[in-house]
Design a protein around this motif. Structure first.
Motif, PDB file in Angstrom:
ATOM      1  N   TYR A 370      40.925  19.783  35.292  1.00  0.00           N
ATOM      2  CA  TYR A 370      40.341  18.912  34.272  1.00  0.00           C
ATOM      3  C   TYR A 370      40.836  19.261  32.870  1.00  0.00           C
ATOM      4  O   TYR A 370      41.330  18.393  32.132  1.00  0.00           O
ATOM      5  N   THR A 371      40.721  20.509  32.461  1.00  0.00           N
ATOM      6  CA  THR A 371      41.129  20.870  31.099  1.00  0.00           C
ATOM      7  C   THR A 371      42.640  20.766  30.931  1.00  0.00           C
ATOM      8  O   THR A 371      43.127  20.393  29.862  1.00  0.00           O
ATOM      9  N   LYS A 372      43.408  21.090  31.966  1.00  0.00           N
ATOM     10  CA  LYS A 372      44.868  20.955  31.908  1.00  0.00           C
ATOM     11  C   LYS A 372      45.261  19.504  31.671  1.00  0.00           C
ATOM     12  O   LYS A 372      46.161  19.201  30.865  1.00  0.00           O
ATOM     13  N   GLU A 373      44.591  18.584  32.358  1.00  0.00           N
ATOM     14  CA  GLU A 373      44.936  17.179  32.235  1.00  0.00           C
ATOM     15  C   GLU A 373      44.500  16.597  30.899  1.00  0.00           C
ATOM     16  O   GLU A 373      45.127  15.657  30.390  1.00  0.00           O
ATOM     17  N   LEU A 374      43.428  17.128  30.303  1.00  0.00           N
ATOM     18  CA  LEU A 374      43.004  16.645  29.000  1.00  0.00           C
ATOM     19  C   LEU A 374      44.056  16.915  27.929  1.00  0.00           C
ATOM     20  O   LEU A 374      44.113  16.217  26.906  1.00  0.00           O
TER      21      LEU A 374
END
Length: 460
Positions: A370-374
């Motif tokens: 999730y944070t990587k994709e944000l």
């Protein structure tokens, strides 16, 4: 952030079914290992010996063929290797009184079933394996099972071989991507997912395919120049490296040459050549079918990106049933050195189990990445984002609801596997179910511990 431990069972299924499912899978999650295992007749025929570097059926002109790598020494597990520790079932697990169900819970027994365990449960207990490393923090509240630390000798050898294959054989990665390749930790990933693989050669079947799929995703779809524009044509041509074109003599050479034209096609072609020489025709066709499903999911996601469409949650979950990990656990028998016959694999109950396994593990990927994709440009669709946008929730609320969706899928998977094992206690089927369950847990282990790629949002 403190380790929250395992979350309680929260299945929407009746409690007894959920608990029965958890117990069956807990019993199945800890096969022990020994060197030189052969599958007996009841477990399905053993697959033919693994080949050396392939040359058929995707033959290319001799001048362009990839040279064979030098001989390598395999690293089978030592005969006295410690057995993975059993995963404890929840304390309130319901254990059926029926003798038939008890036999399912402890696995198949009798003449010819020894190959379904790499060491019999009736043997004296072996020392416990070390616990999985503390690296990485599991998502609080996420339902999962911890796994033993993967065998370090196998991890090192798989990591060495796969890097040589990716860099030297198929030229999949330029030098500037080396740190990203190393950070992927694919050797640890595959050893954790396939602890019953008889040899490193068997592990390499899955490892090459995993890397090839990620090359296609990176180069065609996402991180390294990928784009939704024109993706269908690129994927179609790449898919012919898995499912060969049968064409005229005039045009066949142009197709064969095209398989060497870019990193995704070179990777697919080589990985599939190794795989088809070790697998049965039925297993190879099964894999091609699942890869077609994967590519269909890629195309749906790309179409939404081109039109800036945010799907409903139901639409997103439908897409994720195709754009998911399914091709990986579906080859667990090939990597294990045996075959689940096509008629058993095609059972509606088995198809449901495999689909749920793929769905649950892919939502786990949505949560860990999730944070990587944000950090990527534009709107990157994942389940927390779609839930938040479509249901008017905050980012945190969308994320936590996605955790609940994952947990329900996991409980559905375990209950469906238990139901299928009870209805069809064929030893080959039970062994395959065990392999899929172990793959699910190994996949979570890799996501949790891969702190190079993943970090958790600050929602707790």
């Amino acid at each position: 952030m403190p380790d929250p431990g395992l979350s309680p069972l929260q299945s929407s299924l009746p409690a007894a079914a959920a608990r029965f499912g958890a117990h069956v899978l807990a019993q199945a999650l800890a096969p022990t290992r020994a060197e030189g295992v052969e599958a007996p007749a009841e477990a399905g025929p053993a697959l033919p010996p693994l080949p050396g570097p392939p040359s058929a059926p995707f033959a290319v002109p001799a001048a362009e063929a990839v040279p064979a790598p030098p001989d390598v020494v395999d690293v089978p597990l030592p005969a006295d290797a410690p057995a993975p520790a059993d995963v404890p079932a929840p304390a309130d697990v319901f254990v059926p009184e029926s003798g038939a169900l008890e036999r399912i819970l402890r696995g198949p027994t009798g003449l010819g079933t020894s190959g379904l365990y790499l060491a019999r449960r009736g043997e004296p207990p072996t020392p416990e394996s070390p616990a999985a490393p503390a690296e990485g923090t599991p998502i609080p509240g996420l339902y999962h099972h911890p796994v033993p630390e993967p065998d370090s000798a196998r991890v090192a050898e798989v990591s060495r071989r796969i890097k040589r294959w990716a860099v030297d054989e198929v030229q999949a990665y330029p030098p500037e991507w080396e740190d990203q390749f190393d950070g992927f930790s694919v050797g640890r990933y595959m050893v954790a997912c396939h602890p019953d693989a008889p040899t490193v050669d068997h592990l390499m079947l899955a490892t090459r395919l995993m890397v090839a799929e990620n090359v296609v995703d990176d180069v065609y779809c996402e991180d390294h120049g990928g784009s939704p524009v024109g993706l269908g044509g690129r994927l179609l041509l790449a898919h012919t490296a898995l499912d060969p074109v049968h064409t005229t003599q005039e045009y066949a050479p142009a197709w064969a040459e095209s398989l060497l034209s870019d990193a995704p096609r070179r990777s697919y072609r080589s990985a599939m050549e190794y795989f088809v020489q070790a697998a049965t025709p039925s297993q190879a066709d099964r894999f091609r079918h699942d890869m077609a499903r994967l590519h269909m999911g890629y195309l749906a996601e790309a179409a939404w990106a081109e039109t800036a469409y945010v799907p409903t949650v139901a639409e997103y979950l439908a897409m994720r049933q195709f754009n998911n990990f399914r091709p990986c656990p579906t080859i667990t028998d090939t990597v294990g050195g045996y075959e689940l016959p096509a008629d058993l694999h095609a059972l509606p109950g088995m198809q449901r189990v495999i689909a749920l396994a793929g769905n649950a593990t892919t939502i786990s990927n949505d949560l860990y990445s999730y944070t990587k994709e944000l950090e990527s440009p534009g709107l990157h669709l994942n389940l927390p984002v779609v839930i938040a946008q479509q249901e008017g929730l905050s980012d945190k609320e969308g994320y936590l609801k996605a955790v609940e969706v994952h947990n329900e899928l996991m409980h559905e998977f375990e209950a469906a596997a238990a139901e299928l094992a009870a209805a069809s206690p064929d030893p080959r089927l039970v062994r395959f179910l065990r392999g899929v369950a172990v793959w699910v847990d190994g996949n979570h282990y890799w996501h949790q511990t891969n702190t190079y790629r993943y970090s958790l949002p600050d929602f707790w």
